[in-house]
Design a protein around this motif. Structure first.
Motif, PDB file in Angstrom:
ATOM      1  N   LEU A 279       0.851  -1.188   0.000  1.00 14.09           N
ATOM      2  CA  LEU A 279       0.000   0.000   0.000  1.00 14.09           C
ATOM      3  C   LEU A 279       0.883   1.232   0.000  1.00 14.09           C
ATOM      4  N   LEU A 280       0.677   2.119  -0.964  1.00 10.74           N
ATOM      5  CA  LEU A 280       1.395   3.384  -1.047  1.00 10.74           C
ATOM      6  C   LEU A 280       0.410   4.516  -0.834  1.00 10.74           C
ATOM      7  N   ARG A 281       0.693   5.403   0.120  1.00  9.00           N
ATOM      8  CA  ARG A 281      -0.177   6.538   0.431  1.00  9.00           C
ATOM      9  C   ARG A 281       0.507   7.842   0.025  1.00  9.00           C
ATOM     10  N   VAL A 282      -0.292   8.767  -0.499  1.00 13.27           N
ATOM     11  CA  VAL A 282       0.216  10.090  -0.834  1.00 13.27           C
ATOM     12  C   VAL A 282       0.050  10.979   0.396  1.00 13.27           C
ATOM     13  N   ALA A 283       1.154  11.442   0.943  1.00  8.32           N
ATOM     14  CA  ALA A 283       1.119  12.286   2.137  1.00  8.32           C
ATOM     15  C   ALA A 283       0.704  13.708   1.788  1.00  8.32           C
ATOM     16  N   ALA A 284       0.475  14.521   2.822  1.00  4.78           N
ATOM     17  CA  ALA A 284       0.020  15.894   2.610  1.00  4.78           C
ATOM     18  C   ALA A 284       1.023  16.719   1.811  1.00  4.78           C
ATOM     19  N   ASP A 285       2.301  16.384   1.941  1.00 10.84           N
ATOM     20  CA  ASP A 285       3.317  17.132   1.199  1.00 10.84           C
ATOM     21  C   ASP A 285       3.558  16.575  -0.202  1.00 10.84           C
ATOM     22  N   GLY A 286       2.753  15.578  -0.587  1.00 10.40           N
ATOM     23  CA  GLY A 286       2.866  15.022  -1.928  1.00 10.40           C
ATOM     24  C   GLY A 286       3.816  13.858  -2.059  1.00 10.40           C
ATOM     25  N   THR A 287       4.525  13.519  -1.003  1.00 11.92           N
ATOM     26  CA  THR A 287       5.419  12.366  -1.067  1.00 11.92           C
ATOM     27  C   THR A 287       4.617  11.075  -0.953  1.00 11.92           C
ATOM     28  N   VAL A 288       5.164  10.030  -1.513  1.00 13.89           N
ATOM     29  CA  VAL A 288       4.503   8.720  -1.497  1.00 13.89           C
ATOM     30  C   VAL A 288       5.220   7.830  -0.494  1.00 13.89           C
ATOM     31  N   ARG A 289       4.458   7.265   0.426  1.00 10.78           N
ATOM     32  CA  ARG A 289       5.049   6.487   1.502  1.00 10.78           C
ATOM     33  C   ARG A 289       4.349   5.142   1.633  1.00 10.78           C
ATOM     34  N   ASP A 290       5.115   4.137   2.066  1.00  7.30           N
ATOM     35  CA  ASP A 290       4.533   2.834   2.367  1.00  7.30           C
ATOM     36  C   ASP A 290       3.641   2.933   3.591  1.00  7.30           C
ATOM     37  N   ALA A 291       2.572   2.133   3.583  1.00  6.54           N
ATOM     38  CA  ALA A 291       1.672   2.056   4.727  1.00  6.54           C
ATOM     39  C   ALA A 291       1.257   0.602   4.893  1.00  6.54           C
TER      40      ALA A 291
END
Length: 349
Positions: A279-291
């Protein structure tokens, strides 16, 4: 509750032996009473205490049978289902519902006329990966969904000698695996506006289609359904992309492999997928992070528990005839699209 609702399974090939019989036996409140097969020895080797009949009509004439499961070749589904309904039984039909939309509609009409329950075995609603995807979409985790890629690829370069691979009505990969992928898509997104399909034969010795690439068109969403028989190292099951993230899943739900290996449905660890995906989530700053992805356990017994409860009139059908007819509408649209080379709008009720 005594011995439970008595079930007759018609057919003891792959579907009856690997899926229906074990799931029925493992579902409280159901009793596998009868199997219809021309090979009593094969059945009794697995199920020594089950009655075996050679003629389905003999089973249909038995008033003690509460539920009949049709697990025979596709081109026999409609006639057998109608006969069982008219004999007064509730009926489950293995997928596909029938060989075409007209046949499926005739079965649904018969069920209504007879006042009997009718369902279709769309068991992959209870795949672990599909349950995870449904959780992600319903929670809004991925945001508005733009693309769904749903694959069911295999590597079978040699064509096996079985009816599904022989030229004839109701054979081929689109009617074999297509119902699984179509039903899952409709459960999530409803009927598409249009269908564009490429259905082909790729293996040199194949007699029926062994490849499909079908696009379900919604106003903005596109759902791609894909299966092939020449995909070594096949791995992708889902790739889902939305405004807030993506989810990737490789490998199939483990239940079919467990059933083929003789596993007992409901045993410890049943339906737990060892590879729950990324699962990859787009954070508020636009970065993509694993979740951490959701990892529910699958359980095909839920279908038969639902049938039990529907017959007892304490719950709705696990798969309604209308839902199964919508699957047939998309399957038919796919066949028509591939034949004409055009985009086809599914027939609506």
């Amino acid at each position: 509750m005594g011995e439970g609702l008595r079930v007759a399974v018609v057919g003891y090939g792959l579907a009856g032996r690997v899926f229906h019989a074990p799931l029925i036996k493992a579902t409280p409140g159901l009793t596998l009473h009868t199997v219809v097969s021309s090979d009593a020895g094969k059945v009794h080797a697995d199920l020594p205490d089950v009655r075996v009949l050679a003629d389905p009509r003999t089973a249909f004439d038995d008033p003690v049978i509460d539920l009949v499961v049709i697990a025979t070749p596709n081109d026999t589904h409609a006639a057998l289902a109608i006969a069982a309904l008219q004999a007064g039984h509730h009926v489950v039909v293995d997928k596909p519902f029938a060989i075409d939309l007209a046949e499926a509609q005739a079965v649904a009409v018969a069920a209504h006329a007879c006042g009997r329950l009718l369902s279709v075995f769309h068991n992959r609603r209870w795949d672990a990966d599909f349950l995870a995807l449904r959780t992600l979409i319903e929670a809004g985790t991925l945001g508005e969904i733009a693309e769904v890629h749903s694959h069911f690829d295999r590597f079978r370069p040699s064509v096996p000698d079985r009816w599904r691979e022989r030229a004839g009505t109701g054979a081929g990969l689109w009617l074999d695996l297509g119902p699984h992928l179509v039903d899952q898509a409709l459960q999530l997104f409803g009927l598409p506006d249009a269908v564009q399909a490429d259905i082909a034969i790729q293996r040199a010795s194949a007699e029926v289609d062994d490849f499909f690439h079908v696009v379900l068109r919604y106003p903005r969403l596109r759902v791609v359904l894909h299966a092939g028989a020449l995909v070594p190292g096949a791995g992708l099951r889902f790739a889902v992309h939305g405004a807030r993230g993506s989810w990737f899943k490789h490998g199939l739900d483990p239940q079919e492999a467990a059933l083929r290996a003789g596993g007992i449905p409901g045993a410890a660890g049943w339906g737990v997928d060892p590879a729950p995906g990324q699962l990859l989530r787009v954070a508020a700053d636009g970065t993509v992070r694993d979740a951490p992805p959701p990892s529910p356990a699958g359980d095909y017994r839920a279908f038969y528990a639902g049938m039990r409860d529907a017959i007892r009139d304490v719950a709705p059908l696990p798969v309604t005839a209308d839902e199964a007819l919508d699957v047939m509408r998309v399957l038919q649209a796919g066949i028509d699209s591939a034949a004409s080379g055009s985009v086809v709008v599914p027939h609506r009720s």
